[in-house]
Each structure stands twice: as structure tokens, then as C-alpha cells.
Design a protein around this motif. Structure first.
Motif, short mmCIF file in Angstrom:
data_model
loop_
_atom_site.label_atom_id
_atom_site.label_comp_id
_atom_site.label_asym_id
_atom_site.label_seq_id
_atom_site.Cartn_x
_atom_site.Cartn_y
_atom_site.Cartn_z
N ASP A 4 32.03 -28.38 7.42
CA ASP A 4 32.07 -27.65 8.68
C ASP A 4 33.15 -26.58 8.67
OD1 ASP A 4 31.02 -27.27 11.32
OD2 ASP A 4 32.86 -28.19 12.09
N GLU A 5 34.33 -26.91 8.14
CA GLU A 5 35.42 -25.94 8.10
C GLU A 5 35.13 -24.79 7.15
OE1 GLU A 5 38.97 -28.13 7.16
OE2 GLU A 5 38.96 -29.18 9.07
N GLU A 6 34.52 -25.09 6.02
CA GLU A 6 34.25 -24.04 5.01
C GLU A 6 33.07 -23.17 5.40
OE1 GLU A 6 34.60 -21.59 1.92
OE2 GLU A 6 36.04 -23.20 2.30
N PHE A 7 32.00 -23.76 5.92
CA PHE A 7 30.77 -23.01 6.12
C PHE A 7 30.41 -22.72 7.57
CE2 PHE A 7 30.32 -25.35 2.09
CZ PHE A 7 30.22 -24.27 1.24
N GLY B 121 28.85 -22.20 10.90
CA GLY B 121 27.48 -22.28 11.41
C GLY B 121 26.42 -22.53 10.36
N ARG B 122 26.74 -22.31 9.10
CA ARG B 122 25.78 -22.56 8.02
C ARG B 122 25.83 -23.98 7.51
NH1 ARG B 122 26.56 -18.45 3.29
NH2 ARG B 122 27.80 -20.24 2.80
N ALA B 123 26.79 -24.78 7.96
CA ALA B 123 27.02 -26.13 7.42
C ALA B 123 25.78 -27.01 7.51
CB ALA B 123 28.20 -26.78 8.13
N THR B 124 25.15 -27.03 8.66
CA THR B 124 23.97 -27.89 8.85
C THR B 124 22.84 -27.49 7.92
OG1 THR B 124 24.58 -28.31 11.14
CG2 THR B 124 22.30 -28.73 10.53
N ALA B 125 22.57 -26.21 7.84
CA ALA B 125 21.49 -25.74 6.97
C ALA B 125 21.79 -26.07 5.51
CB ALA B 125 21.29 -24.24 7.15
N LEU C 158 19.80 -27.16 1.13
CA LEU C 158 20.16 -26.72 -0.22
C LEU C 158 20.11 -27.90 -1.19
CD1 LEU C 158 21.25 -24.49 -2.11
CD2 LEU C 158 23.55 -25.25 -1.47
N VAL C 159 19.25 -27.80 -2.18
CA VAL C 159 19.17 -28.85 -3.21
C VAL C 159 20.23 -28.56 -4.25
CG1 VAL C 159 17.74 -29.89 -5.00
CG2 VAL C 159 16.72 -29.25 -2.81
N LEU C 160 21.14 -29.50 -4.43
CA LEU C 160 22.24 -29.35 -5.37
C LEU C 160 21.73 -29.69 -6.77
CD1 LEU C 160 24.92 -31.14 -3.19
CD2 LEU C 160 24.52 -28.68 -3.39
N SER C 161 21.85 -28.76 -7.68
CA SER C 161 21.26 -28.95 -9.01
C SER C 161 21.89 -30.12 -9.77
CB SER C 161 21.37 -27.66 -9.83
OG SER C 161 22.71 -27.26 -9.97
N SER C 162 23.16 -30.40 -9.54
CA SER C 162 23.81 -31.48 -10.29
C SER C 162 23.33 -32.87 -9.88
CB SER C 162 25.33 -31.38 -10.16
OG SER C 162 25.71 -31.55 -8.82
N VAL C 163 22.83 -33.02 -8.66
CA VAL C 163 22.33 -34.32 -8.21
C VAL C 163 20.84 -34.28 -7.88
CG1 VAL C 163 24.54 -35.20 -7.40
CG2 VAL C 163 23.11 -33.89 -5.84
N ASN C 164 20.26 -33.09 -7.92
CA ASN C 164 18.83 -32.87 -7.68
C ASN C 164 18.36 -33.39 -6.33
OD1 ASN C 164 16.45 -31.69 -8.57
ND2 ASN C 164 15.64 -33.63 -9.28
N MET C 165 19.20 -33.21 -5.32
CA MET C 165 18.85 -33.55 -3.93
C MET C 165 19.80 -32.81 -3.00
SD MET C 165 20.17 -37.52 -3.71
CE MET C 165 19.72 -38.06 -5.33
#
Length: 73
Positions: free
Chosen positions: A11-14, A16-20, A25-32
Motif C-alpha cells: 500500500d505504501e509503495e504502490f 492506488g495501484r496496490a489492489t490491482a 499481476l502474475v509474479l513470474s517467480s511464483v507463477n501466481m
């Protein structure tokens, strides 16, 4: 890093984009997505670092985030 610290850091870093980002966003390192990874038991710190890698968060903003200041006695 605890789940609450992870969510606070996102929330602090992103903002309004945090929820989306955590839902879509599928993280490639964990594939989810980040939330799916949390539910699957992946450590929050690993998810945080994967999210930082995917979104090019600079190294100086990756460590120690999400923590509350220690309580004063």
C-alpha cells in the motif's frame, strides 16, 4: 515479514495501484498473483521481493518497509 507488513508495504509503495497489482499481476517467480501466493503459504517476504522485481522497485525501497515504528515504553 508478516502478512500485515507485506500488505502495508504494498500500500505504501504502490498507493492506488496496490489492489490491482496484488490481484491481477502474475509474479513470474511464483507463477501466481501476490494474493494467491499468500493464500498458498509462500512467505510474504518472498512475495514482496518478487513484486519489487516485477515492478522495478529500487533496492533502497525494498527492505524494512511495512514495519511499524517500535512502541516506546
Amino acid at each position: 515479514m508478516r502478512r500485515s507488513e507485506f500488505l502495508r508495504a504494498v500500500d505504501e509503495e504502490f498507493g492506488g495501484r496496490a489492489t490491482a497489482l496484488t490481484h491481477d499481476l502474475v509474479l513470474s517467480s511464483v507463477n501466481m498473483t501476490a494474493l494467491d501466493a499468500l493464500d498458498a503459504g509462500v512467505p510474504p517476504r518472498d512475495i514482496w521481493l518478487a513484486l519489487c522485481d516485477e515492478t522495478d522497485v529500487p533496492a533502497e525501497r525494498r527492505y524494512g518497509v511495512g514495519r511499524l515504528e517500535p512502541r516506546r515504553r
